[in-house]
Write an enzyme that holds these catalytic residues in place. Structure first.
Site, PDB file in Angstrom:
ATOM      1  N   GLN A   1       0.832  -1.203   0.000  1.00  0.00           N
ATOM      2  CA  GLN A   1       0.000   0.000   0.000  1.00  0.00           C
ATOM      3  C   GLN A   1       0.869   1.256   0.000  1.00  0.00           C
ATOM      4  O   GLN A   1       1.572   1.507   0.975  1.00  0.00           O
ATOM      5  CB  GLN A   1      -0.890   0.014   1.251  1.00  0.00           C
ATOM      6  CG  GLN A   1      -1.794   1.221   1.372  1.00  0.00           C
ATOM      7  CD  GLN A   1      -2.494   1.262   2.731  1.00  0.00           C
ATOM      8  OE1 GLN A   1      -1.900   1.640   3.735  1.00  0.00           O
ATOM      9  NE2 GLN A   1      -3.739   0.855   2.768  1.00  0.00           N
ATOM     10  N   GLY A   2       0.829   2.030  -1.063  1.00  0.00           N
ATOM     11  CA  GLY A   2       1.627   3.257  -1.164  1.00  0.00           C
ATOM     12  C   GLY A   2       0.781   4.489  -0.911  1.00  0.00           C
ATOM     13  O   GLY A   2       0.486   5.248  -1.832  1.00  0.00           O
TER      14      GLY A   2
ATOM     15  N   SER B   1       1.060   6.496   2.601  1.00  0.00           N
ATOM     16  CA  SER B   1       1.766   7.463   3.447  1.00  0.00           C
ATOM     17  C   SER B   1       3.025   8.003   2.790  1.00  0.00           C
ATOM     18  O   SER B   1       3.717   7.289   2.061  1.00  0.00           O
ATOM     19  CB  SER B   1       2.171   6.811   4.772  1.00  0.00           C
ATOM     20  OG  SER B   1       1.060   6.243   5.404  1.00  0.00           O
TER      21      SER B   1
ATOM     22  N   GLU C   1     -10.025  -1.512   5.594  1.00  0.00           N
ATOM     23  CA  GLU C   1      -8.885  -1.824   6.462  1.00  0.00           C
ATOM     24  C   GLU C   1      -9.289  -1.669   7.931  1.00  0.00           C
ATOM     25  O   GLU C   1      -8.925  -2.472   8.775  1.00  0.00           O
ATOM     26  CB  GLU C   1      -7.719  -0.879   6.115  1.00  0.00           C
ATOM     27  CG  GLU C   1      -6.485  -1.120   6.958  1.00  0.00           C
ATOM     28  CD  GLU C   1      -5.257  -0.365   6.437  1.00  0.00           C
ATOM     29  OE1 GLU C   1      -5.355   0.291   5.369  1.00  0.00           O
ATOM     30  OE2 GLU C   1      -4.213  -0.431   7.095  1.00  0.00           O
TER      31      GLU C   1
HETATM   32  C1  LIG Z   1       3.317  -0.966  11.441  1.00  0.00           C
HETATM   33  C2  LIG Z   1       2.902   0.077  10.454  1.00  0.00           C
HETATM   34  C3  LIG Z   1       2.646  -0.292   9.146  1.00  0.00           C
HETATM   35  C4  LIG Z   1       2.269   0.673   8.213  1.00  0.00           C
HETATM   36  N1  LIG Z   1       2.066   0.272   6.924  1.00  0.00           N
HETATM   37  C5  LIG Z   1       1.737   1.194   5.994  1.00  0.00           C
HETATM   38  C6  LIG Z   1       1.594   0.813   4.617  1.00  0.00           C
HETATM   39  O1  LIG Z   1       1.746  -0.361   4.259  1.00  0.00           O
HETATM   40  N2  LIG Z   1       1.313   1.770   3.721  1.00  0.00           N
HETATM   41  C7  LIG Z   1       1.133   3.073   4.071  1.00  0.00           C
HETATM   42  O2  LIG Z   1       0.845   3.871   3.197  1.00  0.00           O
HETATM   43  N3  LIG Z   1       1.279   3.480   5.355  1.00  0.00           N
HETATM   44  C8  LIG Z   1       1.582   2.568   6.320  1.00  0.00           C
HETATM   45  N4  LIG Z   1       1.743   2.965   7.639  1.00  0.00           N
HETATM   46  C9  LIG Z   1       1.721   4.383   7.946  1.00  0.00           C
HETATM   47  C10 LIG Z   1       0.532   4.861   8.749  1.00  0.00           C
HETATM   48  O3  LIG Z   1      -0.640   4.882   7.980  1.00  0.00           O
HETATM   49  C11 LIG Z   1       0.899   6.269   9.269  1.00  0.00           C
HETATM   50  O4  LIG Z   1       1.990   6.107  10.172  1.00  0.00           O
HETATM   51  C12 LIG Z   1      -0.238   6.940   9.983  1.00  0.00           C
HETATM   52  O5  LIG Z   1      -1.253   7.288   9.067  1.00  0.00           O
HETATM   53  C13 LIG Z   1       0.221   8.214  10.745  1.00  0.00           C
HETATM   54  O6  LIG Z   1       0.940   9.052   9.923  1.00  0.00           O
HETATM   55  P1  LIG Z   1       2.376   9.631  10.381  1.00  0.00           P
HETATM   56  O7  LIG Z   1       3.218   8.473  10.804  1.00  0.00           O
HETATM   57  O8  LIG Z   1       2.881  10.488   9.270  1.00  0.00           O
HETATM   58  O9  LIG Z   1       2.101  10.501  11.669  1.00  0.00           O
HETATM   59  P2  LIG Z   1       1.652  12.029  11.714  1.00  0.00           P
HETATM   60  O10 LIG Z   1       0.535  12.228  10.750  1.00  0.00           O
HETATM   61  O11 LIG Z   1       2.858  12.883  11.580  1.00  0.00           O
HETATM   62  O12 LIG Z   1       1.074  12.141  13.173  1.00  0.00           O
HETATM   63  C14 LIG Z   1       1.916  12.324  14.330  1.00  0.00           C
HETATM   64  C15 LIG Z   1       1.025  12.445  15.554  1.00  0.00           C
HETATM   65  O13 LIG Z   1       0.174  13.618  15.425  1.00  0.00           O
HETATM   66  C16 LIG Z   1      -1.194  13.241  15.547  1.00  0.00           C
HETATM   67  N5  LIG Z   1      -2.016  14.017  14.622  1.00  0.00           N
HETATM   68  C17 LIG Z   1      -1.760  14.274  13.317  1.00  0.00           C
HETATM   69  N6  LIG Z   1      -2.738  15.010  12.765  1.00  0.00           N
HETATM   70  C18 LIG Z   1      -3.663  15.222  13.748  1.00  0.00           C
HETATM   71  C19 LIG Z   1      -4.904  15.903  13.808  1.00  0.00           C
HETATM   72  N7  LIG Z   1      -5.432  16.507  12.737  1.00  0.00           N
HETATM   73  N8  LIG Z   1      -5.585  15.915  14.982  1.00  0.00           N
HETATM   74  C20 LIG Z   1      -5.082  15.295  16.098  1.00  0.00           C
HETATM   75  N9  LIG Z   1      -3.896  14.637  16.090  1.00  0.00           N
HETATM   76  C21 LIG Z   1      -3.201  14.599  14.945  1.00  0.00           C
HETATM   77  C22 LIG Z   1      -1.241  11.764  15.169  1.00  0.00           C
HETATM   78  O14 LIG Z   1      -2.364  11.122  15.737  1.00  0.00           O
HETATM   79  C23 LIG Z   1       0.082  11.262  15.724  1.00  0.00           C
HETATM   80  O15 LIG Z   1      -0.046  10.966  17.100  1.00  0.00           O
HETATM   81  C24 LIG Z   1       2.118   2.031   8.600  1.00  0.00           C
HETATM   82  C25 LIG Z   1       2.367   2.400   9.926  1.00  0.00           C
HETATM   83  C26 LIG Z   1       2.754   1.451  10.854  1.00  0.00           C
HETATM   84  C27 LIG Z   1       3.011   1.881  12.272  1.00  0.00           C
END
Ligand SMILES: Cc1cc2nc3c(=O)[nH]c(=O)nc-3n(C[C@H](O)[C@H](O)[C@H](O)COP(=O)(O)OP(=O)(O)OC[C@H]3O[C@@H](n4cnc5c(N)ncnc54)[C@H](O)[C@@H]3O)c2cc1C
Length: 367
Positions: free
Chosen positions: A121-122, A124, A238
């Site tokens: 899944q691409g 993030s 999902e």
């Molecule tokens: C084990 C694992 C597997 C994954 N696999 C995939 C994958 O296969 N493909 C893929 O595309 N992605 C994948 N992800 C990514 C995942 O979808 C993202 O990590 C997630 O959506 C959060 O984005 P971020 O890490 O950029 O955090 P950020 O968006 O930077 O968030 C950081 C913190 O700020 C908080 N925050 C952000 N915006 C808000 C808001 N508007 N209001 C309140 N709080 C907020 C968040 O809740 C978090 O605590 C995976 C993640 C993990 C941990």
């Protein structure tokens, strides 16, 4: 009306098949290779894509039957999480069934089901996680191919996948608009995959770089510039569908905790967790009901279910870790489960994001 006798017969059938076909050690293994071997056996047995129409290699089963199958697999030690076929058969497959063109369904669904294709899944990106609508990977249509440039991050199993479904920007403009949902072959010179070391020790996810990577213009799911609505379907699936089999896994973990608890305070904590788990069972039953009529498009159930499930599991693994101190043989396993549960409130959208969705879209509260 549910036919309990028919449900029981299916349950027995799955259990007998598991006993005859997949050894218990293999079912519980965490290595990618073993998980793939399990998925292949499940595919051969006809248990993957159970609800898909027979013309696409499925069994044409009902959602209720699929959930019973999932539940029995989880009871037998096969968890949905970590499965190499997960992105294909749990996320992209249902998305193709709803939004795909006939040719795309005919080409891709049987290949997902027999594991000829492994998907990742691409979505993030470094600057677009919770705020997925701000993806900046670009896909430019040049003749009859899209040319992609940009990068993705946290892409689970990208190092093994031969296809990736990608949300990319196909025109400048407002955030949720001008995004397109593309299927992109991974094995080409324009794609670089770099594994990322994880907290629990593995390297399940990766950075993925697109440098003039290409995919055919035929590989758009839905319409050009309308990828956001497709991604929402994928994310809803999902968050919702997969939760049901988690309940069974939690129950198994709780049973193990109970078997090694001794102090009265431990038993009280386990009793409290069990009461919470009954609530989760009720939510799972509601999700099952919603799936009887359509794909999961109930935001309250999908987001609420994910939130409640994943936060419960974190509380449970914290208590399990405490109990494991008295059983050194179990400490390693409990610690890995504890670390893995940290990720559950992040992937598929963080807890904060699920709360925002519930507040804004379900309760209609002001932003
Ligand atoms: C084990 C694992 C597997 C994954 N696999 C995939 C994958 O296969 N493909 C893929 O595309 N992605 C994948 N992800 C990514 C995942 O979808 C993202 O990590 C997630 O959506 C959060 O984005 P971020 O890490 O950029 O955090 P950020 O968006 O930077 O968030 C950081 C913190 O700020 C908080 N925050 C952000 N915006 C808000 C808001 N508007 N209001 C309140 N709080 C907020 C968040 O809740 C978090 O605590 C995976 C993640 C993990 C941990």
């Amino acid at each position: 009306m549910a036919d309990i006798a028919k449900d029981d017969e299916l349950r027995r059938h799955v259990r007998d098949w598991l006993t005859d076909n997949i050894p218990p050690d293999l079912r519980r293994s965490r290595t990618y290779e073993d998980r793939l071997a399990v998925d292949r056996l499940l595919g051969e047995g006809g248990w993957l894509g159970y609800t898909w129409p027979t013309e696409f290699g499925g069994r044409g089963g009902t959602p209720r039957e699929a959930i019973i199958v999932d539940d029995e697999l989880a009871r037998g030690g096969i968890s949905a999480a970590g499965s190499p076929s997960r992105q294909g058969f749990r996320h992209l497959g249902p998305t193709l069934l709803v939004h795909g063109k006939d040719g795309q369904r005919q080409e891709f669904l049987p290949r997902i089901r027999n594991l000829s294709d492994i998907w990742c899944q691409g979505f993030s990106e470094p600057g677009a996680g919770s705020d997925l609508a701000s993806v900046s990977t670009r896909a430019e249509l040049v003749g009859d191919v899209f040319r992609l440039n940009g990068s993705k991050i946290w892409t689970t199993h990208a190092q093994y996948a031969n296809w990736c479904y990608v949300l990319a920007r196909t025109a400048p403009g407002p955030r949720h608009h001008n995004l397109t949902f593309l299927m992109v072959p991974m094995h080409q010179p324009g794609i670089t995959v770099r594994p990322i070391k994880q907290l629990a020790g593995g390297t399940e996810f990766n950075e993925v770089w697109f440098d003039d990577a290409e995919t055919s213009a035929d590989n758009v799911i839905g319409e050009l510039n309308d990828g956001w609505s497709i991604a929402v379907t994928t994310l809803s699936t999902e968050r919702g569908f997969n939760l049901i089999s988690h309940y069974r896994g939690y129950l198994e973990e709780l049973g193990q905790m109970a078997s090694r608890a001794s102090a009265e305070t431990d038993l009280i904590a386990i009793g409290d967790l069990y009461a919470q788990l009954l609530g989760i069972e009720a939510i799972s039953a509601r999700i099952m009901q919603a799936l009887e009529t359509s794909m999961l498009n109930d935001t309250a159930l999908a987001s609420g279910g994910k939130l409640v499930n994943t936060e419960f599991h974190q509380r449970m693994t914290e208590i399990a870790l405490g109990l494991s101190v008295n059983s050194p043989g179990l400490a390693g396993e409990a610690f890995i489960t504890f670390l893995e549960a940290r990720a559950e409130t992040i992937y598929g959208g963080t807890s904060q994001i699920q709360r925002n969705i519930l507040a804004e879209r379900v309760l209609g509260l002001p932003r």
